[in-house]
Design an enzyme around this catalytic site. Structure first.
Site, PDB file in Angstrom:
ATOM      1  N   LYS A   1     -15.924   4.331  -9.692  1.00 51.08           N
ATOM      2  CA  LYS A   1     -14.655   3.868  -9.115  1.00 51.08           C
ATOM      3  C   LYS A   1     -14.973   2.565  -8.386  1.00 51.08           C
ATOM      4  CE  LYS A   1     -11.134   5.294  -5.731  1.00 51.08           C
ATOM      5  NZ  LYS A   1     -10.728   6.400  -4.854  1.00 51.08           N
TER       6      LYS A   1
ATOM      7  N   TRP B   1       0.840  -1.195   0.000  1.00 49.98           N
ATOM      8  CA  TRP B   1       0.000   0.000   0.000  1.00 49.98           C
ATOM      9  C   TRP B   1       0.879   1.251   0.000  1.00 49.98           C
ATOM     10  CZ3 TRP B   1      -0.703   4.223   3.239  1.00 49.98           C
ATOM     11  CH2 TRP B   1      -1.825   5.022   2.932  1.00 49.98           C
TER      12      TRP B   1
ATOM     13  N   ASP C   1     -13.794  -0.205  -6.112  1.00 50.35           N
ATOM     14  CA  ASP C   1     -12.727  -0.426  -5.132  1.00 50.35           C
ATOM     15  C   ASP C   1     -12.751  -1.864  -4.601  1.00 50.35           C
ATOM     16  OD1 ASP C   1     -10.627   0.179  -3.457  1.00 50.35           O
ATOM     17  OD2 ASP C   1     -11.590   1.935  -2.563  1.00 50.35           O
ATOM     18  N   MET C   2     -11.696  -2.259  -3.884  1.00 51.97           N
ATOM     19  CA  MET C   2     -11.578  -3.608  -3.308  1.00 51.97           C
ATOM     20  C   MET C   2     -10.528  -3.498  -2.219  1.00 51.97           C
ATOM     21  SD  MET C   2     -10.256  -6.757  -2.995  1.00 51.97           S
ATOM     22  CE  MET C   2     -10.633  -8.446  -3.221  1.00 51.97           C
ATOM     23  N   ASN C   3     -10.969  -3.546  -0.947  1.00 51.17           N
ATOM     24  CA  ASN C   3     -10.059  -3.137   0.118  1.00 51.17           C
ATOM     25  C   ASN C   3      -9.596  -4.208   1.085  1.00 51.17           C
ATOM     26  OD1 ASN C   3      -9.437  -0.343  -0.294  1.00 51.17           O
ATOM     27  ND2 ASN C   3     -11.599   0.082   0.023  1.00 51.17           N
TER      28      ASN C   3
ATOM     29  N   ASP D   1      -2.855   4.986  -3.521  1.00 51.48           N
ATOM     30  CA  ASP D   1      -3.415   5.934  -2.551  1.00 51.48           C
ATOM     31  C   ASP D   1      -2.362   6.947  -2.114  1.00 51.48           C
ATOM     32  OD1 ASP D   1      -6.021   5.166  -2.433  1.00 51.48           O
ATOM     33  OD2 ASP D   1      -5.826   3.941  -0.636  1.00 51.48           O
TER      34      ASP D   1
ATOM     35  N   ASP E   1     -16.156   7.086  -1.079  1.00 53.93           N
ATOM     36  CA  ASP E   1     -16.761   6.310   0.008  1.00 53.93           C
ATOM     37  C   ASP E   1     -17.663   7.184   0.905  1.00 53.93           C
ATOM     38  OD1 ASP E   1     -17.244   4.334   1.798  1.00 53.93           O
ATOM     39  OD2 ASP E   1     -15.147   3.912   2.267  1.00 53.93           O
TER      40      ASP E   1
HETATM   41  C1  GLA Z   1      -9.435   2.856  -0.715  1.00 51.53           C
HETATM   42  C2  GLA Z   1      -9.144   3.626  -1.992  1.00 51.53           C
HETATM   43  C3  GLA Z   1      -9.227   5.106  -1.712  1.00 51.53           C
HETATM   44  C4  GLA Z   1     -10.589   5.455  -1.161  1.00 51.53           C
HETATM   45  C5  GLA Z   1     -10.884   4.614   0.062  1.00 51.53           C
HETATM   46  C6  GLA Z   1     -12.312   4.797   0.517  1.00 51.53           C
HETATM   47  O1  GLA Z   1      -8.431   2.999   0.226  1.00 51.53           O
HETATM   48  O2  GLA Z   1      -7.900   3.291  -2.504  1.00 51.53           O
HETATM   49  O3  GLA Z   1      -8.945   5.837  -2.877  1.00 51.53           O
HETATM   50  O4  GLA Z   1     -11.546   5.219  -2.176  1.00 51.53           O
HETATM   51  O5  GLA Z   1     -10.679   3.230  -0.187  1.00 51.53           O
HETATM   52  O6  GLA Z   1     -12.595   4.027   1.627  1.00 51.53           O
END
Ligand code: GLA
Length: 719
Positions: free
Chosen positions: A472, A194, A474-476, A536, A363
């Site tokens: 967008k 990250w 996303d996948m966290n 990020d 988000d």
């Molecule tokens: C991830 C994405 C960010 C943002 C956050 C929102 O970390 O990489 O750009 O969208 O989620 O929770």
């Protein structure tokens, strides 16, 4: 071009030859991969029939395949090195021996891979399909090679078919194997995490060494990207041979590099064997994903440009690939979870006044999400933040002249959500074991049809009812707690199913992939989404390395790059607004800050940047990239983009840390590349004119400001 000549199968690209030979025992051997060689039957070459111990070989014995380069090495008999696949056959053992059976040419076509993304023909490709089989155990293997006259690219994949009467269990199956006759190469791979994605690593290979570059996080390229280069030790940006391998896959992947006892080099790429298992019932097929292999005799720069051109023309399907992308402002770093409709409209208005075209709501817009602890999976609008609903918010933006974009994390569910309360069994887990939470969330079980259908339906409802121009995705978190062996591949197939359904149902929407920043930057995503959030980490200095290394394989038109506030939220570093903009121009440009908190002077600079990014985007998006100085090796980073017609040029140079003030004589020079040597180019700001050959051979002096993180940009037009 596919040439069949006696026992020789010869694939030719623009400058490459890839040659295979059937020996007298019908083994399929790799003969040559590299610069183009003539079309002839090479099977009588004594090299092909040479072995390590010919004197000890009884006439009926199989050749010792461990001393030959092979196309798709099998396990357990005459080959003792790393095999390309391994299985438990219908007889209950693991031995296999493949023999050549036949081949066919599919003219004008690119092989398709059911359920997975793959390169497409566009009328320019031919596919060779080779059939191998092991009749003793009832196994057929189909090897596919997609080849283009205009590119130095071969896209390889394999399919394994169970012809036996009982099930076969695959332990692993790589997409490709390339055996090089010598081992004096460097391995270049991209390891990160990250905020520091795709750190470039270069390692000398040595005899006896087997290395694996793999990622088993369940989401593709978090720690290791599925892009690997094999380069001669002397290869640099402009010179020398280099081979690229890039897997069109967003799940667990592996590239194995083995330098054997005879100094041969084997490179294999495919789905990671870790946690893989696939049972094939009689008559069933298993398809590997595709590995895109590229060759350059002119250094890594040319290899990158080849991948960039090829992906834009033959992998990325979105209508947006060649379209002007709107300059955006994203709400994340400016507002995080704390906003109301009013504060967002204020931000949008200020952004619109600065010439920004698209407002992306990140988000926090759904369920009751006011922090990371709830609501993933409940894709309905947050009633307190948007009392009039999302469609009305979009209308207000549209009335202002702004497009509306929205963030989703479709693969996830929060334990605190309506969705989880209704379907606690929909998460990836083993029933008897409490699943691990990351970022307060679980992963939805995409191996299930009903779960995939829910996700497609829930996201479609919003996309179909609100005027949305951009998504967008996303996948966290990692995918763990897999309920059965081989789960991760099923998950990847579910992910592709959802992504295909949504991108096809909403072809006008510009999709941007994201995974805690750039944790899933791979060609599988690019097949559906034309751009991916690169990291990020929006700190301009960190971005030099991240964008530079990402460009080794992926086009600038695929990289999201935003200007954010200082001190930077990820590193605390303070850089000038100019430096932040200059570095972000080499990507799909946007802002990620609260413009309402900026001074009038700063807002004016933002407006200039938005206008310039809009102006320069066609060149950045469609041009050829030249990396002139590496931030991994020097205190500078310089890149240059040249239009295909060589009439428009953009150059960005950054000196990371300042050095002592001396006479201009000692200032660094930069030599451009890829220009028309006979043309005259004019600097669009100073009006100074230079010949292309001067710019490329003598170069010009870069006069950086005397401060840290100083940047210079230069735009040239052919006169
Ligand atoms: C991830 C994405 C960010 C943002 C956050 C929102 O970390 O990489 O750009 O969208 O989620 O929770």
């Amino acid at each position: 071009m596919i040439l069949l000549n006696g026992n020789t199968i010869h694939l030719q690209g623009k400058t490459l030859s890839y040659v295979m030979i059937r020996n007298h025992e019908e083994d399929l051997l790799n003969y040559h991969f590299g610069a183009k060689i003539p079309d002839m039957d090479y099977s009588s070459d004594p090299d092909v029939n040479k072995e390590s111990f010919p004197f000890f070989r009884a006439p009926a014995e199989h050749p010792n395949l461990s001393s030959f380069p092979q196309e798709y090495p099998a396990y357990g008999r005459a080959e003792q090195r790393h095999p390309a696949f391994q299985l438990v056959n219908a007889l209950g053992n693991s031995i296999t021996a493949l023999k050549y059976k036949s081949c066919r040419v599919l003219e004008g076509q690119a092989a398709e891979i059911p359920g997975m993304p793959a390169v497409f023909s566009g009328g320019k490709a031919d596919t060779l399909e080779i059939t191998l089989s092991d009749d003793a155990i009832g196994l057929t293997v189909l090897l596919s090679y997609v080849v283009y006259d205009e590119y130095d690219i071969i896209a390889r994949s394999a399919a394994l078919i169970n012809d036996a009467q009982k099930p076969i269990v695959l332990r692993f199956a790589y997409s490709c194997c390339v055996d090089f006759p010598v081992h004096d190469y460097d391995l270049i791979h991209f390891c990160g995490d990250w905020g520091m994605e795709r750190g470039l690593q270069r390692t000398r290979l040595h005899k006896g060494m087997t290395t694996e570059i793999a990622d088993n996080t369940g989401r593709g390229s978090r720690w290791n990207n599925p892009f690997v280069m094999i380069a001669r030790p002397e290869t640099d940006e402009d010179h020398g041979e280099v081979f690229g391998f890039n897997l069109v896959y967003s799940g667990n992947h592996s590239t194995v590099v083995q330098c054997d006892h005879n100094s041969h080099l084997r490179v294999m790429q495919g789905v990671s064997p870790t946690s893989f298992r696939w049972e094939l019932q009689p008559g069933e097929l298993y398809h590997t994903p595709q590995s895109v292999i590229c060759y350059s005799a002119r250094g890594m720069g040319e290899l990158s440009r080849e991948y960039h051109r090829f992906y834009k023309n033959h992998l990325m399907r979105s209508k947006w690939v060649n379209r002007q992308r709107p300059i955006l402002v994203n709400s994340w770093e400016g507002a995080y979870f704390t906003f109301t409709e009013e504060t967002l409209l204020q931000l949008a208005k200020t952004s619109k006044d600065a010439g920004i075209e698209l407002f992306v709501l990140d988000d926090g817009w759904f369920g009751k999400r006011d922090d990371a602890k709830s609501s993933l999976g409940d894709w309905t609008v947050h009633p307190a933040k948007f009392p009039n609903g999302l469609a009305s918010f979009a209308e207000k933006l549209n009335a202002m002249g702004m497009l509306f974009g929205l963030w989703f994390e479709p693969e996830m569910v929060s334990p605190d959500s309506e969705l989880y309360r209704a379907h606690p069994d929909w998460v990836v887990r083993v029933p008897q074991i409490e699943p691990i939470q990351y970022r307060f969330q679980y992963v939805l079980d995409l191996s299930r049809d009903d779960v995939c259908e829910y996700v497609i339906d829930a996201v479609s409802k919003i996309l179909g009812s609100v005027n949305i121009a951009y998504v967008k995705w996303d996948m966290n978190r990692i995918v763990c707690d897999a309920p059965f062996e081989g789960y991760h591949h099923r998950y990847a197939l579910g992910y592709y199913r959802i992504m295909k359904a949504l991108t096809e149902a909403f072809p006008e929407i510009l999709f941007e992939g994201c995974c805690s920043g750039g944790g899933r930057f791979d060609p599988g995503v690019l097949a559906y989404m034309p751009q991916i959030w690169t990291s990020d980490n929006t700190d301009a200095v960190s971005r030099l390395k991240i964008q530079y290394a990402t460009s080794m394989c992926y086009p600038l038109s695929a990289m999201g790059a935003h200007v954010s506030a200082v001190p930077n939220h990820q590193t605390g570093r303070i850089t000038s607004l100019k430096a932040r903009g200059d570095i972000a121009y080499a990507g799909m440009f946007g802002f990620e800050l609260d413009l309402t908190k900026m001074t009038e002077e700063e807002k004016a600079e933002v407006a200039q940047q938005a206008a310039y990014a809009k102006h320069i985007q066609p060149l950045i998006r469609d041009g050829d990239l030249y990396r002139l100085r590496s931030p991994f090796e020097t205190n500078e980073c310089i890149w240059e983009v040249v239009s295909p017609e060589k009439d428009h040029v953009f150059m960005m140079a950054c000196r990371v840390l300042t050095v002592i003030m001396r006479s201009r004589y000692f200032d660094p020079k930069v030599r451009f590349r890829g220009l028309d040597p006979d043309a005259v180019y004019e600097d669009t700001v100073t009006g100074l004119r230079y010949s292309g050959s001067l710019l490329m051979n003598r170069g010009i002096t870069l006069s950086y400001e005397f401060k840290d993180f100083a940047t210079i940009t230069m735009e040239l037009r052919k006169v």
